[in-house]
Design a protein around this motif. Sequence first.
Motif, PDB file in Angstrom:
ATOM      1  N   ALA A 207      37.570 -41.194  -2.100  1.00 21.47           N
ATOM      2  CA  ALA A 207      38.110 -41.426  -3.442  1.00 21.47           C
ATOM      3  C   ALA A 207      38.773 -40.176  -4.007  1.00 21.47           C
ATOM      4  O   ALA A 207      39.767 -40.271  -4.735  1.00 21.47           O
ATOM      5  N   ASP A 208      38.218 -39.012  -3.702  1.00 17.48           N
ATOM      6  CA  ASP A 208      38.708 -37.764  -4.288  1.00 17.48           C
ATOM      7  C   ASP A 208      38.628 -36.637  -3.278  1.00 17.48           C
ATOM      8  O   ASP A 208      37.877 -36.725  -2.314  1.00 17.48           O
ATOM      9  N   PHE A 209      39.349 -35.564  -3.603  1.00 15.79           N
ATOM     10  CA  PHE A 209      39.230 -34.348  -2.809  1.00 15.79           C
ATOM     11  C   PHE A 209      37.907 -33.658  -3.129  1.00 15.79           C
ATOM     12  O   PHE A 209      37.487 -33.600  -4.288  1.00 15.79           O
ATOM     13  N   HIS A 210      37.273 -33.136  -2.108  1.00 15.52           N
ATOM     14  CA  HIS A 210      36.124 -32.247  -2.280  1.00 15.52           C
ATOM     15  C   HIS A 210      36.304 -31.069  -1.339  1.00 15.52           C
ATOM     16  O   HIS A 210      36.978 -31.178  -0.318  1.00 15.52           O
ATOM     17  N   TYR A 211      35.641 -29.974  -1.697  1.00 18.75           N
ATOM     18  CA  TYR A 211      35.661 -28.796  -0.834  1.00 18.75           C
ATOM     19  C   TYR A 211      34.569 -28.894   0.229  1.00 18.75           C
ATOM     20  O   TYR A 211      33.426 -29.245  -0.067  1.00 18.75           O
ATOM     21  N   TYR A 212      34.935 -28.534   1.439  1.00 18.06           N
ATOM     22  CA  TYR A 212      33.982 -28.378   2.533  1.00 18.06           C
ATOM     23  C   TYR A 212      34.167 -26.946   3.016  1.00 18.06           C
ATOM     24  O   TYR A 212      35.304 -26.513   3.233  1.00 18.06           O
ATOM     25  N   LYS A 213      33.057 -26.217   3.123  1.00 24.29           N
ATOM     26  CA  LYS A 213      33.167 -24.767   3.321  1.00 24.29           C
ATOM     27  C   LYS A 213      32.152 -24.288   4.358  1.00 24.29           C
ATOM     28  O   LYS A 213      31.050 -24.839   4.443  1.00 24.29           O
ATOM     29  N   ILE A 214      32.542 -23.253   5.056  1.00 20.79           N
ATOM     30  CA  ILE A 214      31.628 -22.604   5.995  1.00 20.79           C
ATOM     31  C   ILE A 214      31.713 -21.102   5.767  1.00 20.79           C
ATOM     32  O   ILE A 214      32.809 -20.536   5.761  1.00 20.79           O
ATOM     33  N   VAL A 215      30.551 -20.477   5.540  1.00 13.16           N
ATOM     34  CA  VAL A 215      30.479 -19.019   5.507  1.00 13.16           C
ATOM     35  C   VAL A 215      29.804 -18.572   6.790  1.00 13.16           C
ATOM     36  O   VAL A 215      28.729 -19.072   7.133  1.00 13.16           O
ATOM     37  N   TRP A 216      30.426 -17.660   7.488  1.00 14.62           N
ATOM     38  CA  TRP A 216      29.903 -17.202   8.786  1.00 14.62           C
ATOM     39  C   TRP A 216      29.877 -15.681   8.783  1.00 14.62           C
ATOM     40  O   TRP A 216      30.930 -15.038   8.747  1.00 14.62           O
ATOM     41  N   ASN A 217      28.666 -15.119   8.777  1.00 17.30           N
ATOM     42  CA  ASN A 217      28.538 -13.680   8.980  1.00 17.30           C
ATOM     43  C   ASN A 217      27.529 -13.462  10.100  1.00 17.30           C
ATOM     44  O   ASN A 217      27.125 -14.421  10.763  1.00 17.30           O
ATOM     45  N   HIS A 218      27.109 -12.221  10.317  1.00 17.77           N
ATOM     46  CA  HIS A 218      26.244 -11.954  11.468  1.00 17.77           C
ATOM     47  C   HIS A 218      24.800 -12.364  11.214  1.00 17.77           C
ATOM     48  O   HIS A 218      23.961 -12.323  12.108  1.00 17.77           O
ATOM     49  N   HIS A 219      24.490 -12.791   9.973  1.00 16.48           N
ATOM     50  CA  HIS A 219      23.113 -13.136   9.611  1.00 16.48           C
ATOM     51  C   HIS A 219      22.883 -14.630   9.535  1.00 16.48           C
ATOM     52  O   HIS A 219      21.825 -15.126   9.902  1.00 16.48           O
ATOM     53  N   GLN A 220      23.881 -15.348   9.023  1.00 19.53           N
ATOM     54  CA  GLN A 220      23.721 -16.792   8.900  1.00 19.53           C
ATOM     55  C   GLN A 220      25.069 -17.483   8.780  1.00 19.53           C
ATOM     56  O   GLN A 220      26.082 -16.871   8.440  1.00 19.53           O
ATOM     57  N   ILE A 221      25.013 -18.779   9.086  1.00 19.30           N
ATOM     58  CA  ILE A 221      26.168 -19.648   8.885  1.00 19.30           C
ATOM     59  C   ILE A 221      25.712 -20.702   7.880  1.00 19.30           C
ATOM     60  O   ILE A 221      24.662 -21.325   8.077  1.00 19.30           O
ATOM     61  N   VAL A 222      26.469 -20.849   6.796  1.00 20.31           N
ATOM     62  CA  VAL A 222      26.089 -21.833   5.781  1.00 20.31           C
ATOM     63  C   VAL A 222      27.227 -22.831   5.602  1.00 20.31           C
ATOM     64  O   VAL A 222      28.388 -22.441   5.467  1.00 20.31           O
ATOM     65  N   PHE A 223      26.880 -24.102   5.643  1.00 26.12           N
ATOM     66  CA  PHE A 223      27.825 -25.186   5.371  1.00 26.12           C
ATOM     67  C   PHE A 223      27.634 -25.618   3.920  1.00 26.12           C
ATOM     68  O   PHE A 223      26.493 -25.822   3.494  1.00 26.12           O
ATOM     69  N   PHE A 224      28.725 -25.780   3.214  1.00 30.38           N
ATOM     70  CA  PHE A 224      28.675 -26.207   1.814  1.00 30.38           C
ATOM     71  C   PHE A 224      29.521 -27.450   1.599  1.00 30.38           C
ATOM     72  O   PHE A 224      30.574 -27.602   2.237  1.00 30.38           O
TER      73      PHE A 224
END
Length: 288
Positions: A145-162
């Motif tokens: 229905a709408d745009f949403h943000y999908y995000k990935i932060v990747w550093n040497h400590h963790q990867i987080v999906f948002f």
Amino acid sequence: MDFRSWLIMTVILALFQTNFLRSDAAGNVNFDANYHVTWGNDHVLFLDQRREVQLSMDQASGAGFASNAFYASGFFQMRIKIPNKDTAGVVTAFYLFLNTTVHDELDFEFLGNRPGKPVALQTNVFTNHVGGREQKFNLWFDPSADFHYYKIVWNHHQIVFFIDDIPIRIFKNNGHKGVGYPNKAMQVIVSLWDGSSWATDGGREKVNWSSAPFQAHFQDFNIDGCVSTPDSPNKECYSQKHWWNTEQHWLLNPQQQKAYYDTRKKFMTYDYCADRNRYPHPPPECIG
Ligand SMILES: *[C@@H]1O[C@H](CO)[C@@H](O)[C@H](O)[C@H]1NC(C)=O
Ligand SMILES: *[C@@H]1O[C@H](CO)[C@@H](O)[C@H](O)[C@H]1NC(C)=O
């Protein structure tokens, strides 16, 4: 708390995390600044002065695009609106990937569904060619229905999906437990393709071509990443001169942790860590 208040609270808490996911890139750059079409050229339409892309899929082809550069850490994001109507078998994917024999991969994959049935958002993590780490979510909104943000932060400590500003998945660097961790440079890849053989109800529900063309829309082509050659990851990519490598991104803050647990509790429908038929002994990254 009812669902609506829960959602409002979660969004407010997420907004309080000032600076957590700021993008350093100025404004909304156009597609060509960071990406190029990789297949299905005649199924790609540029809109809004190339600040929006529409991919189409019909019986002849799907389509896809990839980042020009390879990255060995960073903050990757895309605004996505997936196809509507009957999308069983239709897969819209946004992922990081390197095409080598021993590859790493970080996936967001929308698995379409029959009208009235929920689209699943599947995430997966491959390290050294080993995947099988699916976690699936039924979303609290209609992603068509709408745009949403999908995000990935990747550093040497963790990867987080948002999803928007809500963390939904964390993959820690558990190198000390012998668990692989993505450390090769990857490309950002987007594609719309026919996943009839597996995507919906284990492949029982195929694409219904009378609903074609299927159309997915993408916006925001900024990338805050550390550019690297694919074969020799640049050590500088772990440097704290990149905002996503700084200490505040090594762990979730308390508000994010709360949003993470609440969201997973309410909306996660499959977790490989809890699948004892598949993994009688939980994989090491699932313990502790
Ligand atoms: C990987 O590269 C090979 C050849 O270089 C190509 O045939 C194959 O389709 C690629 N795979 C993916 C998933 O991109
Ligand atoms: C495919 O879609 C058409 C038109 O909406 C519908 O009549 C038909 O029943 C659908 N087929 C399946 C297998 O769902």
